[in-house]
Design an enzyme around this catalytic site. Sequence first.
Site, PDB file in Angstrom:
ATOM      1  CG  HIS A 256      -2.232   0.691   0.968  1.00  0.00           C
ATOM      2  ND1 HIS A 256      -3.169   0.238   0.055  1.00  0.00           N
ATOM      3  CD2 HIS A 256      -2.755   1.830   1.488  1.00  0.00           C
ATOM      4  CE1 HIS A 256      -4.203   1.056   0.044  1.00  0.00           C
ATOM      5  NE2 HIS A 256      -3.980   2.031   0.902  1.00  0.00           N
ATOM      6  NE  ARG A 259      -4.868   2.518  -3.268  1.00  0.00           N
ATOM      7  CZ  ARG A 259      -5.742   2.666  -4.260  1.00  0.00           C
ATOM      8  NH1 ARG A 259      -5.432   2.297  -5.484  1.00  0.00           N
ATOM      9  NH2 ARG A 259      -6.944   3.180  -4.033  1.00  0.00           N
ATOM     10  CE1 TYR A 291      -1.676   9.165  -1.043  1.00  0.00           C
ATOM     11  CE2 TYR A 291      -3.927   9.313  -1.831  1.00  0.00           C
ATOM     12  CZ  TYR A 291      -2.874   8.569  -1.358  1.00  0.00           C
ATOM     13  OH  TYR A 291      -3.016   7.216  -1.186  1.00  0.00           O
TER      14      TYR A 291
END
Length: 313
Positions: A256, A259, A291
């Site tokens: 992850h 990702r 993000y």
Amino acid sequence: MTAPDNGHIWIASFVEAQAAELGAATNTQLAYARDLKDFGSWLTGKGSSFAGATRDQIEAYLVHCDAQGLARATRARRLSAIKQLYRFAFEEGWRSENPAIQITGPGRDKRLPKTLSVEEVDRLMEAATTHGRSPADRVRNTCLMQVLYATGMRVSELVSLPVSAARGDPQLLLIRGKGDKERMVPLSPDAREALATWLALRDEAEEAGRQKSKASSLFLFPSRGKAGHLTRHRFYLLVKDLAVEAGISPDKVTPHTLRHAFATHLLAGGADLRAIQTLLGHADVATTEIYTHVLEDRLRDLVLDHHPLAGKA
């Protein structure tokens, strides 16, 4: 409609409805079932049940979870499952009211996702080319890492990719994500090359197997295990091994994390948040907004470079 007496029927009916009406993924269904099973067991210990639970009892259960030391995110998830269960029960006529509707949860800790620098990703990619017991393993590992970083796929999406998705040297991969929702993601030149190299070796191995009357696999990354493809757990361990080989702390690296690195590096490079939402397969852009922390330096530089008053500071 009369409510079932059996708590297992409550959970099974609710989970089935989530899958049928909302397309809830298998992992989501299992998480709902685990959380509600724990709540049901607690209610039984208090002489109650799903059918008779009150708001006070639900709140007492949340206090119980807190006393157990469960993380805030876990407690929030359990309350969410309970709320959805009682909304379902109200709609089915099993309850005349929703006892959880006004309960406010603990919320979730807002933590920035762990990510990797571009240089660290490069080291992982290099490690993949040399890690493996055989040349085929090394080619497969390279393909796994290149495709994961190029697309930002969830690990479950990656390991279960059908081989048909890789045929014809595709520039885009069709991915079936959560809730069976499909999306297209582009492949980088390095990922396309790694994919083509692995596909050639994989097909050779499959042909050799057919000569021995072995069944062909439908998956890009086949395995002899029950699932028929490389498991998430096996890939998780592989990524840890690659981190050690690359000189990166294995605590910092998971599938992850790559990702997150995909999304973070795209955003830092100027990509649009909505485009990243689509590539990641997020249903809500609010999920993608975590993000935006990477924009801080870029926005500051933008103001300092272009604002008319910045030069006078």
